[in-house]
Every structure is written in C-alpha cells, then in structure tokens.
Design an enzyme around this catalytic site. Structure first.
Site, PDB file in Angstrom:
ATOM      1  CB  CYS A  82      -0.981  -0.031   1.159  1.00 47.17           C
ATOM      2  SG  CYS A  82      -2.365   1.131   0.986  1.00 47.17           S
ATOM      3  CG  HIS A 197      -3.598  -3.714   3.217  1.00 52.29           C
ATOM      4  ND1 HIS A 197      -2.657  -3.230   4.097  1.00 52.29           N
ATOM      5  CD2 HIS A 197      -4.184  -2.626   2.644  1.00 52.29           C
ATOM      6  CE1 HIS A 197      -2.679  -1.908   4.084  1.00 52.29           C
ATOM      7  NE2 HIS A 197      -3.600  -1.519   3.204  1.00 52.29           N
ATOM      8  CD  GLU A 199      -1.491  -6.359   5.606  1.00 53.71           C
ATOM      9  OE1 GLU A 199      -1.752  -5.180   5.890  1.00 53.71           O
ATOM     10  OE2 GLU A 199      -0.983  -6.716   4.519  1.00 53.71           O
TER      11      GLU A 199
END
Length: 222
Positions: A82, A197, A199
């Site tokens: 990001c 993202h 994650e």
C-alpha cells in the site's frame, strides 16, 4: 534458521498484523525502526499506513531511508505494501505540509520511476475500501511473488492514492479498475510492491506472503 525479515517501523499505525502474517507464512519477521537492523535483514517490508510526505520525512530523518536504499541496491528482497508501494516511486501528490501552490510533489525513495496520484471520481467513493479484483499482466504471470495467484483474484484494498499512468508497463504485474485503471502490483528484479493488503486478503494473501518468504530464503529471484 530462517532469514530475518524486517517490517520497517516508521511509527505510523499497527504493523503487528504484517509481521504475524509473515510468521504464519513460514517466515521470521521482526518489527524494527533501527537502520542497522534493516540493513542486515534478509528481507525488508515497508507496510502501508500513513501519508506519503509524513512517511518520507520520518524515513529520511531516522536513517531508515538510507538503510532501505542500501538493501535494495544489494538486491535484498523488498516488499512494499500500500503506502510502502507508493514510497518505492519518485514522487507523490499527497502533501501534508505547506508548500507553494505549484509544488505538488513530495519526493519518494526513487527506487522505481513514476508517480502516485490521488484517486478521483464524481460517483465512486474515495477512499477505495474493501475487496476488489486484481488482473494479471503478462509480467505478473511471470512474477515469482504471484505464483499460484488466480486471474481476477479478490484481495483487500484501503487507499485514496494509487500509481499514476507514468509507471511503465514493464513494471506492472496486476491492474485494478476503480475510478481509473491503476497498477495494483509491480515487480523489478528483487523489488516487489502491491497496492492491496496481503495480510488482510485471506488465502490469496497468505499464498503471496509464502511466495515472498520463499524468495527471501533463496536470497532473491533465481
């Protein structure tokens, strides 16, 4: 023992989810703001929280920017997430300080050529938040970070800025369409970046992070 992957701490936001996901993917992640620790890492991740100019000011003043640039020059596998993707590039128009009106740009790390611009739309909501698709380019289908990633896979986004049209197609691994078609992934040698993202992107994101850990363990792209 697994090579240490440093999640760079520039004192903006919660980095623990990135480190935890790297560990879940089989890596050895630590969070650090120490330039010497960053410089000695087997892999470097700059995650995505905060604003472009604020982040660059802190990275430069702390010595972290110099450590990151040195690692990239040595071919240490780098992953920008990001905002971390944005900072790889030469400049961005997300200003937080007072400047002359004609001076719209904040300077990034300059590892890759190109710009970051705000998403604009009269009808779509900005920031772009939630699940959206990534579309693989030919370069993306060859990218080791994205091996096993399906065309049109859904991943999680939260951002108001994205790479601009001056980012070369030879760098772009994925594109996403929201307000405009923007590069949502890039790759050059041992430097990788994603707008989304991983994650927060369920199995697709975990697979991408496993690929990154494998790249680090190999010492870079074969």
């Amino acid at each position: 023992m697994s090579k240490k992957i440093v999640v760079v701490d520039y004192h903006k936001g919660n980095l623990s989810s990135v480190a935890r996901s790297i560990n879940d993917a089989g890596g050895n992640a630590v969070i650090s703001d120490d330039p010497a620790t960053i410089a000695a890492a087997g892999g470097v991740i700059v995650p995505g929280v905060g604003s472009f100019e604020d982040a660059m000011i802190y990275l430069r003043e702390s010595g972290e920017a110099e450590a990151i640039l040195g690692s990239a020059e040595r071919g240490v596998p780098f992953l920008g997430i990001c905002l971390g993707l944005h900072l790889l590039f030469e400049r961005g128009d997300e200003r937080t300080l007072q400047h002359a009106p004609e001076d719209i740009w904040a300077q990034g790390l300059g590892i890759l050529p190109g710009s970051v611009r705000r998403l604009e739309s009269p009808r779509l909501k900005v920031p772009h938040v939630g699940w959206d698709q990534i579309h693989l380019t030919q370069h993306g289908r060859e990218c080791p970070l994205l091996q096993g990633t399906a065309e049109g896979a859904n991943v999680y986004f939260t951002h108001s800025y994205a790479l601009a049209e001056d980012v070369g197609p030879d760098l772009v691994t994925t594109r996403t369409h929201y307000t405009r078609s923007f590069a949502s992934g890039v790759w050059h040698e041992n430097v990788f970046g994603v707008q989304f993202h991983p994650e927060k992107s369920s199995r697709t994101g975990l697979n991408i992070l496993r690929n990154y850990v494998a790249i680090v363990e190999r010492g870079g792209v074969a």
